[in-house]
Design a protein around this motif. Structure first.
Motif, PDB file in Angstrom:
ATOM      1  N   THR A  47      -1.377   9.454 -10.252  1.00  0.00           N
ATOM      2  CA  THR A  47      -2.126  10.710 -10.212  1.00  0.00           C
ATOM      3  C   THR A  47      -3.364  10.477  -9.368  1.00  0.00           C
ATOM      4  N   GLY A  48      -3.774  11.508  -8.648  1.00  0.00           N
ATOM      5  CA  GLY A  48      -4.928  11.340  -7.780  1.00  0.00           C
ATOM      6  C   GLY A  48      -5.962  12.409  -7.970  1.00  0.00           C
ATOM      7  N   GLY A  49      -7.133  12.142  -7.409  1.00  0.00           N
ATOM      8  CA  GLY A  49      -8.226  13.091  -7.431  1.00  0.00           C
ATOM      9  C   GLY A  49      -7.909  14.350  -6.648  1.00  0.00           C
ATOM     10  N   ASP A  50      -6.825  14.307  -5.858  1.00  0.00           N
ATOM     11  CA  ASP A  50      -6.399  15.480  -5.094  1.00  0.00           C
ATOM     12  C   ASP A  50      -5.573  16.438  -5.938  1.00  0.00           C
ATOM     13  N   GLY A  51      -5.365  16.108  -7.231  1.00  0.00           N
ATOM     14  CA  GLY A  51      -4.619  16.961  -8.136  1.00  0.00           C
ATOM     15  C   GLY A  51      -3.113  16.798  -8.044  1.00  0.00           C
ATOM     16  N   LYS A  52      -2.644  15.814  -7.282  1.00  0.00           N
ATOM     17  CA  LYS A  52      -1.213  15.606  -7.110  1.00  0.00           C
ATOM     18  C   LYS A  52      -0.695  14.452  -7.958  1.00  0.00           C
ATOM     19  N   ILE A  53       0.566  14.550  -8.313  1.00  0.00           N
ATOM     20  CA  ILE A  53       1.280  13.461  -8.968  1.00  0.00           C
ATOM     21  C   ILE A  53       2.333  13.004  -7.979  1.00  0.00           C
ATOM     22  N   ARG A  54       2.406  11.720  -7.752  1.00  0.00           N
ATOM     23  CA  ARG A  54       3.398  11.174  -6.822  1.00  0.00           C
ATOM     24  C   ARG A  54       4.293  10.195  -7.567  1.00  0.00           C
ATOM     25  N   ARG A  72       0.858  -1.180   0.000  1.00  0.00           N
ATOM     26  CA  ARG A  72       0.000   0.000   0.000  1.00  0.00           C
ATOM     27  C   ARG A  72       0.892   1.227   0.000  1.00  0.00           C
ATOM     28  N   LEU A  73       0.640   2.134  -0.903  1.00  0.00           N
ATOM     29  CA  LEU A  73       1.410   3.365  -0.996  1.00  0.00           C
ATOM     30  C   LEU A  73       0.497   4.535  -0.630  1.00  0.00           C
ATOM     31  N   PRO A  74       0.452   4.897   0.648  1.00  0.00           N
ATOM     32  CA  PRO A  74      -0.428   5.991   1.064  1.00  0.00           C
ATOM     33  C   PRO A  74       0.086   7.322   0.547  1.00  0.00           C
ATOM     34  N   GLY A  75      -0.809   8.235   0.332  1.00  0.00           N
ATOM     35  CA  GLY A  75      -0.352   9.543  -0.103  1.00  0.00           C
ATOM     36  C   GLY A  75      -1.430  10.383  -0.740  1.00  0.00           C
ATOM     37  N   HIS A  76      -2.235   9.812  -1.603  1.00  0.00           N
ATOM     38  CA  HIS A  76      -3.304  10.582  -2.232  1.00  0.00           C
ATOM     39  C   HIS A  76      -4.503  10.650  -1.301  1.00  0.00           C
ATOM     40  N   SER A  77      -5.119  11.805  -1.239  1.00  0.00           N
ATOM     41  CA  SER A  77      -6.380  11.906  -0.513  1.00  0.00           C
ATOM     42  C   SER A  77      -7.483  11.842  -1.561  1.00  0.00           C
ATOM     43  N   GLY A  78      -8.132  10.746  -1.621  1.00  0.00           N
ATOM     44  CA  GLY A  78      -9.149  10.510  -2.641  1.00  0.00           C
ATOM     45  C   GLY A  78      -8.746   9.376  -3.557  1.00  0.00           C
ATOM     46  N   THR A  79      -9.353   9.340  -4.697  1.00  0.00           N
ATOM     47  CA  THR A  79      -9.113   8.240  -5.625  1.00  0.00           C
ATOM     48  C   THR A  79      -7.806   8.404  -6.388  1.00  0.00           C
ATOM     49  N   VAL A  80      -7.274   7.290  -6.833  1.00  0.00           N
ATOM     50  CA  VAL A  80      -6.098   7.288  -7.701  1.00  0.00           C
ATOM     51  C   VAL A  80      -6.608   7.136  -9.123  1.00  0.00           C
ATOM     52  N   GLY A  81      -6.192   8.061  -9.998  1.00  0.00           N
ATOM     53  CA  GLY A  81      -6.686   8.054 -11.367  1.00  0.00           C
ATOM     54  C   GLY A  81      -5.905   7.131 -12.288  1.00  0.00           C
ATOM     55  N   GLN A  82      -4.588   7.275 -12.303  1.00  0.00           N
ATOM     56  CA  GLN A  82      -3.749   6.484 -13.197  1.00  0.00           C
ATOM     57  C   GLN A  82      -2.452   6.137 -12.494  1.00  0.00           C
ATOM     58  N   VAL A  83      -1.857   5.025 -12.898  1.00  0.00           N
ATOM     59  CA  VAL A  83      -0.526   4.643 -12.427  1.00  0.00           C
ATOM     60  C   VAL A  83       0.289   4.182 -13.633  1.00  0.00           C
ATOM     61  N   ALA A  84       1.596   4.387 -13.551  1.00  0.00           N
ATOM     62  CA  ALA A  84       2.483   3.943 -14.628  1.00  0.00           C
ATOM     63  C   ALA A  84       3.850   3.629 -14.032  1.00  0.00           C
ATOM     64  N   PHE A  85       4.451   2.524 -14.499  1.00  0.00           N
ATOM     65  CA  PHE A  85       5.787   2.141 -14.070  1.00  0.00           C
ATOM     66  C   PHE A  85       6.824   2.787 -14.985  1.00  0.00           C
ATOM     67  N   SER A  86       7.981   3.101 -14.409  1.00  0.00           N
ATOM     68  CA  SER A  86       9.098   3.581 -15.231  1.00  0.00           C
ATOM     69  C   SER A  86       9.605   2.413 -16.068  1.00  0.00           C
TER      70      SER A  86
END
Length: 78
Positions: A32-39, A9-23
Motif C-alpha cells: 500500500t502506498g501514500g498514493d492511495g493505491k494497493i499493488r 526494487r519494485l517501482p510503482g507507488h508515487s510516494g511512500t510505501v505504507g505496508q507490505v505483506a507476503f501471500s
C-alpha cells in the motif's frame, strides 16, 4: 533485511510505501502506498514470465530480460 542491501526494487507507488505483506505461498507481495493505491506483485520468476507472455506484443530484448526478469539471457519463448 539483515544487510540492508537492496536486492529487488519494485517501482510503482508515487510516494511512500505504507505496508507490505507476503501471500501465504510466498509468490505474491502486496503493498500500500501514500498514493492511495494497493499493488500486487508476482515474485515467482515463472509467474513473471507467464504475465509477460500474456501481455507483450513483441519479444523482449536482452537488456529488458536483464532489467525486468533479472536474467542475463531471455527464456527461449521471448
Amino acid at each position: 533485511m539483515a544487510t540492508g542491501t537492496n536486492t529487488l526494487r519494485l517501482p510503482g507507488h508515487s510516494g511512500t510505501v505504507g505496508q507490505v505483506a507476503f501471500s501465504p505461498d510466498g509468490k505474491r507481495l502486496a503493498s500500500t502506498g501514500g498514493d492511495g493505491k494497493i499493488r500486487i506483485w508476482a515474485l515467482d520468476l515463472d509467474d513473471l514470465i507467464a504475465l509477460a507472455r500474456h501481455r507483450l506484443t513483441r519479444s523482449l530484448t536482452t537488456a529488458e530480460c536483464l532489467q525486468y526478469l533479472h536474467q542475463t539471457a531471455c527464456p527461449e519463448s521471448f
